[in-house]
Motif scaffolding. Structure first.
Motif, mmCIF file in Angstrom:
data_model
loop_
_atom_site.group_PDB
_atom_site.id
_atom_site.type_symbol
_atom_site.label_atom_id
_atom_site.label_comp_id
_atom_site.label_asym_id
_atom_site.label_seq_id
_atom_site.Cartn_x
_atom_site.Cartn_y
_atom_site.Cartn_z
ATOM 1 N N GLN A 564 89.825 54.599 14.270
ATOM 2 C CA GLN A 564 90.403 55.931 14.160
ATOM 3 C C GLN A 564 89.445 56.931 13.524
ATOM 4 N N THR A 565 88.567 56.453 12.676
ATOM 5 C CA THR A 565 87.614 57.381 12.047
ATOM 6 C C THR A 565 86.384 57.516 12.939
ATOM 7 N N GLU A 618 93.252 62.218 14.236
ATOM 8 C CA GLU A 618 94.366 62.128 13.305
ATOM 9 C C GLU A 618 95.007 63.501 13.086
#
Length: 787
Positions: A564-565, A618
């Motif tokens: 996700q990062t 995100e």
């Protein structure tokens, strides 16, 4: 001899500026004004005349040239034709001969009285007191051209004809000269000669004209350089000024024929004047102003003008134009045969020999922007650095450089004016709209910068005529002026490019900067009418290479996704679209799942979530989220043959014309949807299909007018059409544009439209550039990357 009146020889009538370091007399400081005698005696100590009004300055110089030639003994060639050598002897002496000055003014002292009731006042006709009705005077406000008179508007003064402020004698002296040289045509005071009364005058010899004068470090140098060599047939005793002639001219006979330079420059007046002094002979209380010759105008002759030829073959002087900078006349001043043009300008005769006095001479331009009759607009004053060392007879190698510089500067100035006017007319959809406001703003942006560019490159030419630091490189010079025109055009037209109509008008009119317009096809079929006004590019789409951002390796049936990062937004978009293409190429099941979301709402694409959701940032808006799903579906909906490993538009190092650099990745360039539509109508190597220009333009215009929902509804069909004809699509850039559409639709639409029209016109611009170089005689140079 009249006594107690104002004599120009002794009275302080001419404003001057002294050279720095000139010693002041014991009686006090250096005077601001001097008489004609002191002016000639101390011309080597005087830096220049300080006459504020340009026409008075130009007229006074001609009078001083005539006086200088007489006292210096330069009125004729002489038995051995040694006029040039005699002028050099005077220059080497460092001053005008004092004895000759004293002798001349002693012989003609009675002809230099400004007021002479019982005699012959200087440059005036005393017969007017009887030939004109005493109540039909002109008034002093008419005499002083800077004052309002009659029904004329008042700008700087509010004088009235009923209670005028009387001008001083020195002020009237200069205004007298202005009337002799720049007086208007039309009705004047009635004058009766031999029983016939008339009141119609002809325009003065310098009216509307701009005169050019060599200027040295001192007035002495200026006067010597301004002398014109007399013709071999000139006899000094016959070439006389008006005040030297025994008799006044007969107004009923044709004008006198000039006998040489002195009479040519001082005996050309079409007006007759008589000043009326006050009781103290220090001010002028009134004046007669009327015609000098009945109905006839003497031939216009002057050696300080640029003479041009009209299309009808008539010879006329270059007019004074307050909006025209002096550098645009420089080649006509320095070159005996300037670059060819419709006007065929001829170099002022004075500049053929002025450089013999000094190579450090400047040029001063003086004139009056006015009409032939009553309208006076503005004085024109301009000067150059020391340029006469580059005159053709002194430095022949400067000919191509000076001419080419002026040609390039004026060519792009004209094209800029034409382009902004055409853009405005197209934008407002009125062929008769002149676009004067845009043209004025564009000119105000272009011409000052073009002048600075001209002088910067001119100074790079040294005295040997060689090129220094590339200053006269034709290709570099052309690109420099073109860049200035492009920047001015973009700045003026930018406000309307946020709309479809404005972007189209601006982009199409931009072609005028390159000297070309697209030619419509001759066919009359519906398809040709749809393509009317479009040009086909011969350039192929920009080459591409495999993208470098890291992407996860897909699995056979379950897609491997990044953490996700992940990378920054732009890199994430690039990596995501590359990964989707790889998945669709190697996993038919994943391709089917992604393709199932085409044209569907985000809540109805359950099969896509496992593939797309891990890639979502995100922090995201619903628009960004929806853009990821839509782009993924469009990639998957491509024909299988389009899912080849070669990167399509994913090379950020490519610099296609008209593209904007990525905001997040320095040095990289994105390809917009407008570029894709432009390449779709281009005939490239191996292209089996092509999109018609009208179809591409219509589809792109439709997309730019959509809301977010409308864009998602219409985009898949248009992108599918692009891919079906082989046009490449930058999926990462499209993903960014979709995500930002709600907040930046105006900017994105403008970019799409500008890229489309610029890329479509690049081939036309290249052809125009080559035509420019052929016209100017230089080898073709590559066109700029972005027209």
């Amino acid at each position: 001899m009249p006594t107690g009146t104002y004599n120009l020889i002794h009275q302080s009538c001419v404003p001057v500026r002294w050279r720095p370091g000139t010693a002041a007399p014991d009686t006090g400081p250096l005077p601001d004004r001097v008489g004609l005698r002191e002016l000639l005696l101390r011309s080597h100590d005087i830096e220049s005349l300080a006459v504020a009004d340009a026409p008075a300055h130009a007229a006074l110089l001609r009078v001083l040239y005539a006086l200088t030639a007489r006292v210096a003994g330069l009125t004729e060639q002489g038995p051995k034709g040694d006029w040039d050598e005699r002028r050099l002897d005077v220059r080497n002496a460092g001053r005008l001969p004092p004895d000759e000055i004293e002798a001349y003014f002693r012989d003609f002292e009675d002809r230099f009285f400004l007021f002479a009731p019982d005699g012959r006042p200087w440059m005036q006709d005393p017969r007017l007191a009887e030939q004109c009705d005493g109540a039909n005077t002109a008034s002093v406000n008419k005499l002083i051209v800077t004052r309002p008179s009659g029904n004329n508007h008042s700008w700087f003064r509010h004088d009235t004809d009923t209670a005028p402020v009387l001008p001083t004698a020195s002020e009237a002296f200069l205004s007298l000269l202005v009337w002799h040289y720049y007086g208007p045509a039309g009705r004047c005071s009635s004058r009766e000669v031999n029983g016939v009364k008339s009141a119609s005058a002809t325009a003065g010899p310098l009216r509307t004209a701009l005169s050019y004068h060599p200027e040295g470090a001192s007035l002495f140098e200026t006067l010597l350089a301004g002398l014109v060599p007399p013709e071999d047939s000139v006899v000094g005793q016959e070439d006389l000024c008006p005040w030297e002639q025994e008799h006044l001219p007969d107004p009923d006979r044709p004008p006198r024929v000039s006998r040489g330079p002195r009479s040519r420059h001082t005996c050309r007046s079409q007006h007759a004047l008589l000043l009326l002094a006050d009781e103290d002979s220090t001010h002028v209380r009134d004046a007669f102003i009327t015609w000098a010759y009945r109905g006839e105008r003497m031939p216009r002759e002057d050696d300080y003008l640029i003479w041009q030829t009209s299309q009808q073959g008539n010879r006329y002087p270059r007019p004074a134009d307050a909006g025209r900078a002096l550098w645009r006349d420089l080649d006509a001043l320095l070159l005996q045969h300037p670059p060819a043009g419709s006007a065929h300008p001829q170099q002022p005769r004075v500049f053929r020999t002025a450089v013999e006095v000094s190579e450090d001479l400047r040029v001063r331009a003086l004139g009056f922007d006015q009409e032939g009759q009553a309208k006076d607009t503005q004085f024109v004053v301009a000067s150059t650095p020391a340029v006469l060392g580059h005159a053709e007879n002194n430095d022949p190698r400067s000919v191509p450089a000076v001419g080419r510089l002026r040609q390039f500067g004026e060519m792009f100035g004209r094209r800029l004016d034409r382009a902004v006017k055409r853009a405005w007319a197209s934008y407002v959809r009125d062929a008769k709209a002149d676009g004067a406001a845009w043209a004025a703003e564009a000119g105000a942006r272009y011409w000052p910068r073009a002048e600075a560019e001209f002088w910067a490159r001119f100074r790079l030419l040294d005295r040997t005529g060689t090129v220094v630091d590339g200053g006269f490189d034709p290709a570099a010079t052309r690109r420099a002026f073109l860049r200035l025109a492009e920047e001015a055009y973009d700045a003026v037209t930018e406000p309307v490019t946020r709309t479809v109509r404005g972007a189209k008008a601006v982009s199409q009119a931009r072609l005028d900067l390159y000297g070309t317009r697209p030619k419509p096809p001759t066919a009359t079929s519906p398809s040709s009418r749809e393509d009317q006004g479009a040009h086909r590019m011969t350039a192929t789409p920009p080459p591409t290479t495999q993208d470098t951002p890291p992407a996860p390796s897909p699995a056979a049936s379950t897609a491997t996704v990044p953490h996700q990062t992940g990378p920054r937004p732009v890199s994430r978009a690039r990596a995501f679209t590359t990964w989707v293409a790889e998945v669709c190429r190697e996993d038919p099941g994943a391709r089917s799942a992604l393709r199932s979301g085409l044209r569907k709402d985000i809540d109805s694409v359950q099969r896509m979530h496992r593939l797309v959701a891990p890639w979502l940032p995100e922090q995201r808006s619903k628009d960004v989220e929806r853009a990821y799903y839509t782009v993924a579906a469009m990639i998957a909906a491509q024909p299988r043959s389009a899912l080849k490993p070669a990167a399509d538009a994913d090379d950020d190092s490519v610099q296609p014309g008209g593209q904007e650099p990525s905001r997040s990745t320095p040095g990289r360039t994105r390809i917009s949807l407008g570029t894709s539509f432009a390449t779709a109508v281009t005939e490239g190597p191996g292209r089996e299909k092509e999109m018609r220009a009208g179809t591409a333009e219509s589809r792109l215009n439709l997309l730019t007018r959509q809301s977010v929902n409308g864009l998602h509804r219409h985009l898949p069909a248009s992108v599918g059409y692009l891919r079906s004809v082989g046009a490449e699509v930058d999926w990462a850039q499209l993903l960014e544009d979709l995500g930002n559409w709600r907040a930046r639709s105006g900017r994105i639409s403008r970019t799409w439209l500008q890229d489309f029209y610029r890329l479509r016109s690049r081939d036309s611009a290249q052809q125009a550039d080559e035509a420019d170089e052929r016209e100017l005689g230089a080898p073709p140079v590559p066109a700029p990357a972005a027209p």
